[in-house]
Structure formats: C-alpha cells, structure tokens
Enzyme design. Structure first.
Site, short mmCIF file in Angstrom:
data_model
loop_
_atom_site.label_atom_id
_atom_site.label_comp_id
_atom_site.label_asym_id
_atom_site.label_seq_id
_atom_site.Cartn_x
_atom_site.Cartn_y
_atom_site.Cartn_z
N CYS A 69 0.73 -1.23 0.02
CA CYS A 69 -0.25 -0.09 -0.16
C CYS A 69 0.96 1.34 -0.02
O CYS A 69 0.54 2.27 -0.74
CB CYS A 69 -0.97 -0.02 0.99
N HIS A 85 -2.49 0.94 7.06
CA HIS A 85 -2.86 0.95 5.81
C HIS A 85 -2.46 2.35 5.38
O HIS A 85 -2.69 3.41 5.84
CB HIS A 85 -4.19 0.78 5.44
#
Length: 175
Positions: free
Chosen positions: A93, A166
């Site tokens: 990510c 994330h």
C-alpha cells in the site's frame, strides 16, 4: 497473493525511496503533525499529494468492502489521464500510494537514468487497473527497490505477515 515487507512511515526513508525510483531530488516526503491550520502551515509548498497511514479496524474493513462492491456495481470509470491501480499485494500500500502520488503529477520530474518508476509507468499506461497490479507484482526491479528499504528502516518489528495499518494516497491533480 504476494506479501511484501511493510514500509515504515518515515519521511527520510520514503524520500530516499522516491529518489531511488527516479523522482527528482527537488521533491521530498514530509511528516504532517496534524491537520489543524497552524500545523499545516509548517508543510513545505507546493504540496502535490498527502499519503496517510491509519490503523485498520473492523469498521474500516466493512466500509472498504462496501465501497469495493459499490464501485464494482457502478462500473466506475476513471479519467483517462488518471493513473490508478488497485493493490492486491499485501503490504504494498505504501508503494502504491507513492506511485499514485508521482504518476498523477507530471511535474515531479522522473530521472531517465534511474528509470524504475518511469519504465513501470510507460509499460502500464495503457493497462487496466488489474493489469497494472500484475505488472507491479512481476516487476523484479521494483520489488527489489521496495524490499531494499528494510535496510533503511529505523523500526525493527516482527509483523508475521499481518500489518494493522494502511497507507492511502490523496493526490492533488490538475490544480
């Protein structure tokens, strides 16, 4: 599904990473201490993107799944000049957020001598979002650059393949 080593949220390491990928040394990654007006004043200008790191939760995962289904149902189309790719590789990510940030800001000059990111963008410009993911997973040089950051990180952790944070990129495009 592939799993990469997670990136550390460290502006010095991320700046070194984007420079190794070919972004001009005139650009850097900076920590944002807060989103209040007085702390945003500290950020060097111009700002081309924000990359946020946040903890995942059940609420987030539920929202993400609902959004994925909604977008899939709508068959949402992205503008032709927007570079977008989904993330399937676990822990990629941060790299995907950096790719989005650079690819959607043409003035972030890419060095033709280094070329890892430039080559990737040129190879994938006409591909679908899913094909771009496969291209990233199969790009040995890009993968090597991502994993080389392990040596740069100041935090030592044993993530056991599961990370509870994330990265996402918010790109300021066509300002």
């Amino acid at each position: 599904m592939l799993t990469w080593t997670p990136l550390e949220s460290n502006p010095e390491v991320l700046t070194k990473y984007i420079h190794k990928l070919g972004v001009s040394p005139a650009w850097s990654v900076t920590d944002v201490i807060g989103l209040e007006d007085d702390t945003l004043e500290w950020i060097p200008r111009p700002v081309k993107a924000f990359i946020l790191l946040f903890p995942c939760s059940e609420t987030y995962e539920k929202h993400r799944a609902e959004e994925h289904d909604r977008i899939k149902e709508l068959q949402e189309q992205h503008p032709d000049d927007l570079f977008y790719m989904r993330q399937f590789t676990h822990n990629a990510c941060g790299t995907v957020a950096l790719i989005h940030s650079v690819a959607n800001n043409k003035e972030l000059v890419l060095d033709i001598d280094i070329g890892v990111l430039k080559d990737f963008l040129e190879k994938t410009v006409s591909l679908s979002t899913e094909e771009r993911v496969k291209a990233l997973e199969n790009d040995k040089e890009f993968t090597a650059h991502h994993h080389a950051l392990d040596q740069e990180c100041s935090t030592i952790f044993d993530y056991q393949g599961y990370v509870i944070h994330h990265f996402i990129g918010l790109v300021i495009k066509d300002e």
